[in-house]
Design an enzyme around this catalytic site. Structure first.
Site, PDB file in Angstrom:
ATOM      1  N   ASP A   1       0.874  -1.160   0.000  1.00 29.32           N
ATOM      2  CA  ASP A   1       0.000   0.000   0.000  1.00 29.32           C
ATOM      3  C   ASP A   1       0.912   1.211   0.000  1.00 29.32           C
ATOM      4  OD1 ASP A   1      -2.483   1.445   0.237  1.00 29.32           O
ATOM      5  OD2 ASP A   1      -1.866   1.905   2.283  1.00 29.32           O
TER       6      ASP A   1
ATOM      7  N   GLU B   1      -1.057  -0.867  -6.335  1.00 30.49           N
ATOM      8  CA  GLU B   1      -2.132  -0.113  -6.951  1.00 30.49           C
ATOM      9  C   GLU B   1      -1.642   0.469  -8.278  1.00 30.49           C
ATOM     10  OE1 GLU B   1      -4.421   2.228  -3.543  1.00 30.49           O
ATOM     11  OE2 GLU B   1      -2.250   2.297  -3.379  1.00 30.49           O
TER      12      GLU B   1
ATOM     13  N   ASP C   1      -3.291   1.385   6.786  1.00 24.48           N
ATOM     14  CA  ASP C   1      -2.391   1.047   5.678  1.00 24.48           C
ATOM     15  C   ASP C   1      -2.337  -0.458   5.446  1.00 24.48           C
ATOM     16  OD1 ASP C   1      -1.850   3.674   5.337  1.00 24.48           O
ATOM     17  OD2 ASP C   1       0.080   3.651   6.388  1.00 24.48           O
TER      18      ASP C   1
ATOM     19  N   CYS D   1     -15.795  -8.180   6.617  1.00 24.86           N
ATOM     20  CA  CYS D   1     -17.187  -8.340   6.190  1.00 24.86           C
ATOM     21  C   CYS D   1     -17.445  -7.708   4.825  1.00 24.86           C
ATOM     22  CB  CYS D   1     -18.147  -7.769   7.221  1.00 24.86           C
ATOM     23  SG  CYS D   1     -18.129  -5.976   7.332  1.00 24.86           S
TER      24      CYS D   1
END
Ligand SMILES: [Zn+2]
Length: 430
Positions: free
Chosen positions: A195, A279, A375, A349
Site C-alpha cells: 500500500d 495499486e 495502511d 465483512c
C-alpha cells in the site's frame, strides 16, 4: 517453465460478421446435440460409447451429406472442438462424483462459443494506425469470419496457441490463450501487496512499514533554506547563479540518494516475493488529489505539498518500475490493480464506507467492528484484488508454477488468511 495465460478482449464484429458468428455457433451447437443424441442412444441400448475419433468420422459424414450439408458453410475446426468437448464432458459425466453431471442438450443462445484450436489460422493484426494515419482497432483474423476488430486493453505477450469466441450479455468476446516461458522462483514462493502511502512510502501486507526515503526528509529543510537565500539575491547576479547551482546540486543529490535507497529496497523485496501486487498509479493519481476525494477525504492535503510531494510521487513511480523489472528478471511478476476504495473496505465483512476511517491511521469497520491499521487494511485489499485478477487472467491452476497460488488460496479461507497475515488478535471486537 512454460505456462499458459489467457487474454480476454471484447470483439467488435460488424453486422455481417455477427451473423456469421451466430451461424457458426448454431452449427457447433447442432453438432454437439446430434452427437449427444447418438451417444445417449448407445448408452440406453447398452452399446459401447464412441470416442472422439469416431465422432469426428460422423462429422465428416454429416458435412458431406445432403441433409446436414449446411455444416460445410462453417469451419470444420470449431465443429470438431464441439465434439472434443462433448467427448470429455460425457466421460467426466459418467463419474458419479462429478458435480457437473451428464452433459445436456444445448439451447440456442446459451453458452454459445467457438473454439479455434489452430494457431496458424488465427492471425493478429495489431496495428493501431491505418494507412491514412487514423487510429483504428486491432483485428483478429478468424477462419471464415474474416478480420474482426477487438478492443485491445492490454499487451499480448507470448505465443498464441488458440482462441475462443464467446457471447455473453449481448456482446462477443475473444479469449486468446498464449504460452509464455516463465520461471517462478519456486524456492521462495510468496505473494505480497504494497500500500503506497504518504506517511510511509509503503506498507506490506504483513504490516511491515517501509520508509527508505526517510533520510531524504533532512534535505527538505535545507532545500527550503537554500531557496530562501536565492530569493534574497539579485536576479541574474553572479551570486544568484552560484546559489542556483547549489540548489540544482542539492536536487541531484536527493535524486541519487533516493535512487540508491529504492534500488536496495526493491532488490530485497524481489528476493523475498515472487508476486507483488500494487495499486495502479495512473488511476490512483486521478482518484487521490491533494485536496482529497470521496475515497480519501483530505488524506494527502498536507503531505502532498512541496518537496515531500515530489519525493513521494517520484518515489512511488520508481519503486513500481524497479519492482516490475526486477521481478521479471527473477521470473516473478508485478500485478497492478485498481486503487478504488482499497482503504475503506472492511477485509472481514466487505462493508465499504468512508466512516470506516475515523482518522488517517485507523480503520474501524462501522458494520462489524473490525479494527486494524489503515495502511495494512489497504495492503490486504490490494492483495485480494491482485489474487482475483490472477485467477481472472486464467492462470492455469493445473500448472505447477501457478498451482501453488491456487493451493495457497484454497488452503486459506479469507478469514484464515487474514488471521495469518494480521495475527489472531486482530479479530477481537473493540
Ligand atoms: Zn466489517
Amino acid at each position: 517453465m512454460v505456462i499458459r495465460k489467457a487474454y480476454r478482449f471484447r470483439l467488435e464484429p460488424d453486422e455481417a460478421q455477427q451473423a456469421l458468428l451466430h451461424q457458426f455457433c448454431g452449427q457447433a451447437r447442432f453438432v454437439w446435440n446430434k452427437a449427444l443424441e447418438l451417444q445417449k442412444r448407445r448408452l440406453d441400448g447398452g452399446v459401447p460409447l464412441l470416442r472422439y475419433g469416431d465422432l469426428a468420422k460422423y462429422l465428416t459424414l454429416w458435412r458431406s451429406s445432403e441433409e446436414y450439408g449446411f455444416l460445410r458453410q462453417g469451419p470444420v475446426h470449431t465443429q470438431q472442438q464441439a465434439l472434443k468437448r462433448l467427448d470429455q464432458a460425457i466421460w467426466e459425466g459418467l463419474d458419479r462424483n462429478n458435480p457437473k453431471g451428464f452433459p445436456a442438450f444445448r439451447k440456442r443462445g446459451v453458452h454459445d462459443s467457438l473454439r479455434y484450436p489452430d494457431p496458424n489460422q488465427i492471425k493478429l493484426d495489431l496495428r493501431v494506425w491505418d494507412e491514412a494515419g487514423r487510429r483504428r482497432l486491432p483485428k483478429i483474423f478468424l477462419p471464415k469470419v474474416g478480420r474482426v476488430k477487438f478492443r485491445k486493453t492490454r499487451e499480448i505477450e507470448g505465443m498464441v496457441k488458440n482462441a475462443t469466441v464467446t457471447r455473453r450479455a449481448g456482446h462477443w468476446y475473444v479469449s486468446i490463450q498464449v504460452e509464455v516461458e516463465q520461471e517462478l522462483p519456486l524456492s521462495k514462493l510468496s505473494i505480497t501487496a504494497l500500500d503506497l502511502g504518504v506517511k510511509h512510502l509503503a506498507t506490506l501486507v504483513d504490516g511491515t512499514r517501509i520508509d527508505p526515503l526517510f533520510p531524504l526528509r533532512r534535505f527538505e529543510e535545507k532545500l527550503v533554506w537554500e531557496q530562501r537565500k536565492l530569493s534574497r539575491k539579485k536576479r541574474f547576479s553572479r551570486n544568484w547563479y552560484q546559489q542556483k547551482r547549489r540548489i540544482t546540486r542539492l536536487h541531484e543529490h536527493i535524486a541519487n540518494v533516493r535512487y540508491d535507497l529504492l534500488q536496495k529496497l526493491t532488490t530485497r523485496l524481489c528476493k523475498n516475493h515472487a508476486v507483488i501486487v500494487v495499486e495502479d498509479l495512473k488511476v490512483r493519481s486521478m482518484t487521490r488529489s491533494a485536496r482529497g476525494t470521496v475515497d480519501e477525504p483530505g488524506r494527502n492535503v498536507r503531505a502532498k505539498s512541496g518537496l515531500n510531494k515530489s519525493i513521494l510521487d517520484q518515489g512511488w513511480g520508481m519503486l513500481v518500475e524497479m519492482l516490475r523489472y526486477k521481478l521479471s528478471w527473477r521470473g516473478g511478476m508485478l500485478v497492478k490493480v485498481a486503487p478504488h476504495h482499497t482503504s475503506q473496505r472492511c477485509p472481514r465483512c466487505g462493508h465499504t464506507d468512508p466512516d470506516n476511517r475515523p482518522d488517517q491511521p485507523t480503520f474501524r469497520c462501522v458494520e462489524c467492528g473490525f479494527s486494524a491499521h489503515a495502511d495494512q487494511v489497504g495492503a490486504y485489499n490490494i492483495l485480494s484484488r491482485g489474487m482475483e485478477k490472477l485467477r481472472d487472467e486464467g492462470w492455469d491452476t493445473a500448472d505447477a508454477s501457478a498451482g501453488w497460488l491456487e493451493g495457497w488460496l484454497s488452503s486459506h479461507s479469507p478469514d484464515r488468511l487474514f488471521a495469518e497475515i494480521f495475527g489472531e488478535s486482530c479479530f477481537g471486537r473493540i
